[in-house]
Motif scaffolding. Sequence first.
Motif, PDB file in Angstrom:
ATOM      1  N   GLU A 101       0.841  -1.192   0.000  1.00  0.00           N
ATOM      2  CA  GLU A 101       0.000   0.000   0.000  1.00  0.00           C
ATOM      3  C   GLU A 101       0.881   1.248   0.000  1.00  0.00           C
ATOM      4  O   GLU A 101       1.842   1.361   0.760  1.00  0.00           O
ATOM      5  N   GLY A 102       0.565   2.180  -0.906  1.00  0.00           N
ATOM      6  CA  GLY A 102       1.322   3.413  -0.998  1.00  0.00           C
ATOM      7  C   GLY A 102       2.632   3.310  -1.753  1.00  0.00           C
ATOM      8  O   GLY A 102       3.369   4.293  -1.855  1.00  0.00           O
ATOM      9  N   MET A 196     -12.842   6.404  -6.415  1.00  0.00           N
ATOM     10  CA  MET A 196     -11.449   6.264  -6.826  1.00  0.00           C
ATOM     11  C   MET A 196     -11.010   7.515  -7.572  1.00  0.00           C
ATOM     12  O   MET A 196     -11.736   8.029  -8.429  1.00  0.00           O
ATOM     13  N   ALA A 255      -0.965   8.816  -9.673  1.00  0.00           N
ATOM     14  CA  ALA A 255      -1.195   8.455  -8.272  1.00  0.00           C
ATOM     15  C   ALA A 255      -2.665   8.086  -8.119  1.00  0.00           C
ATOM     16  O   ALA A 255      -3.550   8.886  -8.435  1.00  0.00           O
ATOM     17  N   HIS A 257      -5.864   6.653  -5.734  1.00  0.00           N
ATOM     18  CA  HIS A 257      -6.328   6.614  -4.353  1.00  0.00           C
ATOM     19  C   HIS A 257      -7.790   6.159  -4.357  1.00  0.00           C
ATOM     20  O   HIS A 257      -8.588   6.660  -5.145  1.00  0.00           O
ATOM     21  N   THR A 259     -11.229   5.015  -1.833  1.00  0.00           N
ATOM     22  CA  THR A 259     -11.866   4.952  -0.517  1.00  0.00           C
ATOM     23  C   THR A 259     -13.073   4.035  -0.606  1.00  0.00           C
ATOM     24  O   THR A 259     -13.894   4.163  -1.520  1.00  0.00           O
ATOM     25  N   THR A 265      -9.049   3.507   3.189  1.00  0.00           N
ATOM     26  CA  THR A 265      -8.421   3.901   1.934  1.00  0.00           C
ATOM     27  C   THR A 265      -7.319   2.951   1.508  1.00  0.00           C
ATOM     28  O   THR A 265      -6.785   2.177   2.321  1.00  0.00           O
ATOM     29  N   SER A 267      -3.992   3.134  -1.647  1.00  0.00           N
ATOM     30  CA  SER A 267      -3.395   3.958  -2.684  1.00  0.00           C
ATOM     31  C   SER A 267      -2.185   3.276  -3.307  1.00  0.00           C
ATOM     32  O   SER A 267      -1.567   2.396  -2.706  1.00  0.00           O
TER      33      SER A 267
END
Length: 272
Positions: A101-102, A196, A255, A257, A259, A265, A267
């Motif tokens: 994640e991230g 999204m 990027a 992301h 929810t 969340t 990303s």
Amino acid sequence: MRRYGARVIAVRPDRFVAAAAARLRTAAASGTPAAPVRDLIGRDDVEAAYAVQQRLASERIAAGATVVGRKIGLTSPAVQQQLGVDRPDFGFLFDDMEYAEGSAVPFDAVLQPRVEAEIAFVLGADLAEGPLDDAQVRAAVSYAVAAIEICGSRVAGWDIGFGDTVADNASAGGYVLGTRRVPLTDFDPVAAEMTMTIDGETVSTGSGGACLGDPVNAVVWLARQARALGEPLRAGQVVLSGALGPMRPVTPGAAVHATVTGLGTVSVAFSS
């Protein structure tokens, strides 16, 4: 000939299955998308398409990859109508397909990447025996988590029909799981709402009801299909249950992301 529902289809000779697998294998290895494989295995030959998928999956396993779960696709009525099918499909998730994640995913790690947000379920028990109904599946789920699937196609221009995407491991590329783990006793998948964004712009919205009416229904369907094929779902495996809204393409540097209400969340970014 074999009958699937109201349709009767020809069983493709093995040489066509082998040729389709070779075409997709070469595309994956070279990084250059190939022509669709429906000229070899037909547009709707379910058996042939899954035979290609299984052949390629077996090759990956023989090379050292480990199956860590499954992805379900074509769960949205709109997408089914677009491809002229009346059923979902599924593919394998391998250990090298998960990204943290991230994290930043190399843009060329997945051919022609597109992203979609969904609910993932992690199993705490096998789904190999019993009725494999709603109650059993819910009891087997350890927790749900927000997820972004990175879809990819070895078929040039995403020019896919049902047989093409099934053969191509249901257009699986990679996935990212969120960090908030919620048991089903504290989360209603049907009521979940998804948003999204890509680079801060909202590009996809949807709800749990868009996934076969309930994402758990998708897992029930998958559990029965997997057992029928002799490879039942196992404890610890991840199940990506299907998109809650439209899939969107990404470009280098993007990027993403997402929810999902009740799950928080998730990303991921793509290298430029």
